[in-house]
Motif scaffolding. Structure first.
Motif, PDB file in Angstrom:
ATOM      1  N   PHE A 156       0.508   3.970 -13.543  1.00  0.00           N
ATOM      2  CA  PHE A 156       1.865   3.600 -13.155  1.00  0.00           C
ATOM      3  C   PHE A 156       1.908   2.127 -12.749  1.00  0.00           C
ATOM      4  O   PHE A 156       1.021   1.646 -12.039  1.00  0.00           O
ATOM      5  CB  PHE A 156       2.359   4.444 -11.966  1.00  0.00           C
ATOM      6  CG  PHE A 156       2.487   5.904 -12.268  1.00  0.00           C
ATOM      7  CD1 PHE A 156       3.463   6.368 -13.136  1.00  0.00           C
ATOM      8  CD2 PHE A 156       1.628   6.829 -11.696  1.00  0.00           C
ATOM      9  CE1 PHE A 156       3.580   7.713 -13.425  1.00  0.00           C
ATOM     10  CE2 PHE A 156       1.736   8.175 -11.978  1.00  0.00           C
ATOM     11  CZ  PHE A 156       2.716   8.615 -12.847  1.00  0.00           C
ATOM     12  N   GLU A 157       2.928   1.452 -13.214  1.00  0.00           N
ATOM     13  CA  GLU A 157       3.270   0.154 -12.640  1.00  0.00           C
ATOM     14  C   GLU A 157       4.012   0.425 -11.339  1.00  0.00           C
ATOM     15  O   GLU A 157       4.814   1.362 -11.255  1.00  0.00           O
ATOM     16  CB  GLU A 157       4.162  -0.645 -13.599  1.00  0.00           C
ATOM     17  CG  GLU A 157       3.540  -0.905 -14.971  1.00  0.00           C
ATOM     18  CD  GLU A 157       2.432  -1.923 -14.918  1.00  0.00           C
ATOM     19  OE1 GLU A 157       2.272  -2.580 -13.852  1.00  0.00           O
ATOM     20  OE2 GLU A 157       1.718  -2.070 -15.924  1.00  0.00           O
TER      21      GLU A 157
ATOM     22  N   PHE B   4       7.482   2.634 -10.810  1.00  0.00           N
ATOM     23  CA  PHE B   4       8.725   2.419 -11.544  1.00  0.00           C
ATOM     24  C   PHE B   4       8.555   2.517 -13.050  1.00  0.00           C
ATOM     25  O   PHE B   4       9.544   2.526 -13.783  1.00  0.00           O
ATOM     26  CB  PHE B   4       9.345   1.059 -11.188  1.00  0.00           C
ATOM     27  CG  PHE B   4       8.565  -0.139 -11.681  1.00  0.00           C
ATOM     28  CD1 PHE B   4       8.832  -0.710 -12.918  1.00  0.00           C
ATOM     29  CD2 PHE B   4       7.559  -0.703 -10.899  1.00  0.00           C
ATOM     30  CE1 PHE B   4       8.126  -1.809 -13.378  1.00  0.00           C
ATOM     31  CE2 PHE B   4       6.856  -1.802 -11.345  1.00  0.00           C
ATOM     32  CZ  PHE B   4       7.128  -2.361 -12.587  1.00  0.00           C
ATOM     33  N   GLN B   5       7.315   2.606 -13.530  1.00  0.00           N
ATOM     34  CA  GLN B   5       7.121   2.673 -14.976  1.00  0.00           C
ATOM     35  C   GLN B   5       5.752   3.247 -15.288  1.00  0.00           C
ATOM     36  O   GLN B   5       4.759   2.938 -14.621  1.00  0.00           O
ATOM     37  CB  GLN B   5       7.233   1.267 -15.590  1.00  0.00           C
ATOM     38  CG  GLN B   5       7.068   1.231 -17.102  1.00  0.00           C
ATOM     39  CD  GLN B   5       7.377  -0.138 -17.661  1.00  0.00           C
ATOM     40  OE1 GLN B   5       8.473  -0.658 -17.477  1.00  0.00           O
ATOM     41  NE2 GLN B   5       6.407  -0.736 -18.327  1.00  0.00           N
ATOM     42  N   THR B   6       5.684   4.112 -16.315  1.00  0.00           N
ATOM     43  CA  THR B   6       4.403   4.646 -16.772  1.00  0.00           C
ATOM     44  C   THR B   6       3.721   3.651 -17.697  1.00  0.00           C
ATOM     45  O   THR B   6       4.369   3.012 -18.533  1.00  0.00           O
ATOM     46  CB  THR B   6       4.611   5.979 -17.509  1.00  0.00           C
ATOM     47  OG1 THR B   6       5.032   6.971 -16.572  1.00  0.00           O
ATOM     48  CG2 THR B   6       3.324   6.466 -18.166  1.00  0.00           C
ATOM     49  N   ARG B   7       2.419   3.532 -17.547  1.00  0.00           N
ATOM     50  CA  ARG B   7       1.629   2.648 -18.407  1.00  0.00           C
ATOM     51  C   ARG B   7       0.563   3.480 -19.108  1.00  0.00           C
ATOM     52  O   ARG B   7      -0.211   4.191 -18.460  1.00  0.00           O
ATOM     53  CB  ARG B   7       0.954   1.552 -17.577  1.00  0.00           C
ATOM     54  CG  ARG B   7       0.131   0.570 -18.420  1.00  0.00           C
ATOM     55  CD  ARG B   7      -0.608  -0.446 -17.565  1.00  0.00           C
ATOM     56  NE  ARG B   7      -1.713   0.170 -16.827  1.00  0.00           N
ATOM     57  CZ  ARG B   7      -1.718   0.366 -15.528  1.00  0.00           C
ATOM     58  NH1 ARG B   7      -0.672   0.018 -14.795  1.00  0.00           N
ATOM     59  NH2 ARG B   7      -2.762   0.922 -14.923  1.00  0.00           N
TER      60      ARG B   7
ATOM     61  N   ARG C  36       3.294   7.096 -26.196  1.00  0.00           N
ATOM     62  CA  ARG C  36       3.018   8.089 -25.155  1.00  0.00           C
ATOM     63  C   ARG C  36       2.045   9.101 -25.721  1.00  0.00           C
ATOM     64  O   ARG C  36       1.779   9.120 -26.929  1.00  0.00           O
ATOM     65  CB  ARG C  36       4.296   8.817 -24.725  1.00  0.00           C
ATOM     66  CG  ARG C  36       4.967   9.609 -25.830  1.00  0.00           C
ATOM     67  CD  ARG C  36       6.339  10.116 -25.460  1.00  0.00           C
ATOM     68  NE  ARG C  36       6.977  10.812 -26.561  1.00  0.00           N
ATOM     69  CZ  ARG C  36       6.954  12.135 -26.745  1.00  0.00           C
ATOM     70  NH1 ARG C  36       6.326  12.900 -25.862  1.00  0.00           N
ATOM     71  NH2 ARG C  36       7.558  12.697 -27.765  1.00  0.00           N
TER      72      ARG C  36
END
Length: 202
Positions: free
Chosen positions: A57-58, A73-76, A176
């Motif tokens: 995650f970011e 706030f964002q998946t990496r 993904r």
């Protein structure tokens, strides 16, 4: 020791890193990569080193009162690295060189649309006693990487100092990954299983 043996034998015993297989499937009806059907099929046997994909995650840091905290706030999704054994006529290297040229033809400065070169990569984890080639039982775990494409075909060092097999490293990115049978839209065959990975889905 008895407790350790009981735990390690539970859920199918301890997993071995050599019990895996990788399959690359060109997606889309008009994907030009489908003409490399035979080579993609052979890569199931020639993929020597792979990775189960990572995810992170970011996050941003904030503090209202007390210690600083983090908020995702964002998946990496981490890049995937695969290593393939190469044969003398280099069909593996030709495939990936052509794939890179399909993404960005050397005759122009224009990149093609992702639908023209993206694939799905399935990574299978097997138990020690599964027959990988014929799929005598379902894999223990399956990762399906969506919209995958190569970002780097690594240089291949050659030397007169040894006679090892030539290998090719390729780095992939993807949008993904999902887990077969656990997440939505699993890639099942007509019988609803992942068996016979070398034939049914090719």
């Amino acid at each position: 020791m008895e407790s350790f043996k009981a735990v390690s034998d539970d859920y199918g015993s301890l997993a071995k890193s050599c019990r895996f297989a990788v399959r690359i499937l060109p997606t889309g009806v008009n994907n030009p990569l489908k003409k490399y059907y035979d080579i993609f099929r052979d890569l199931i046997y020639l993929c020597e080193v792979a990775e189960f994909p990572g995810r992170g995650f970011e996050s941003i840091s904030y503090r209202y009162y007390g210690p600083e905290q983090k908020q995702p706030f964002q998946t990496r999704y981490e890049d995937l690295n695969l290593t393939f054994l190469c044969r003398s006529q280099s069909p593996e290297r030709q495939l990936f060189d052509d794939w890179m040229d399909l993404i960005h033809p050397i005759s122009s400065y224009d990149f093609n649309y992702k639908d023209d070169y993206a694939c799905q990569i399935d990574i299978f984890q097997f138990s020690e006693y599964d027959t990988i080639e014929f799929g005598s039982s379902d894999p223990e775990y399956v990762f399906s990487l969506k919209d995958a494409w190569p970002t780097l075909v690594s240089p291949q060092p050659v030397t007169w100092a040894d006679d090892q097999f030539l290998r090719l490293g390729v780095t992939f990115t993807y949008s993904r990954w999902t887990r077969g049978g656990l997440d939505p839209s699993p890639n099942l065959d007509a019988n609803g299983s992942y068996t016979a990975i070398t034939t049914d889905l090719y």
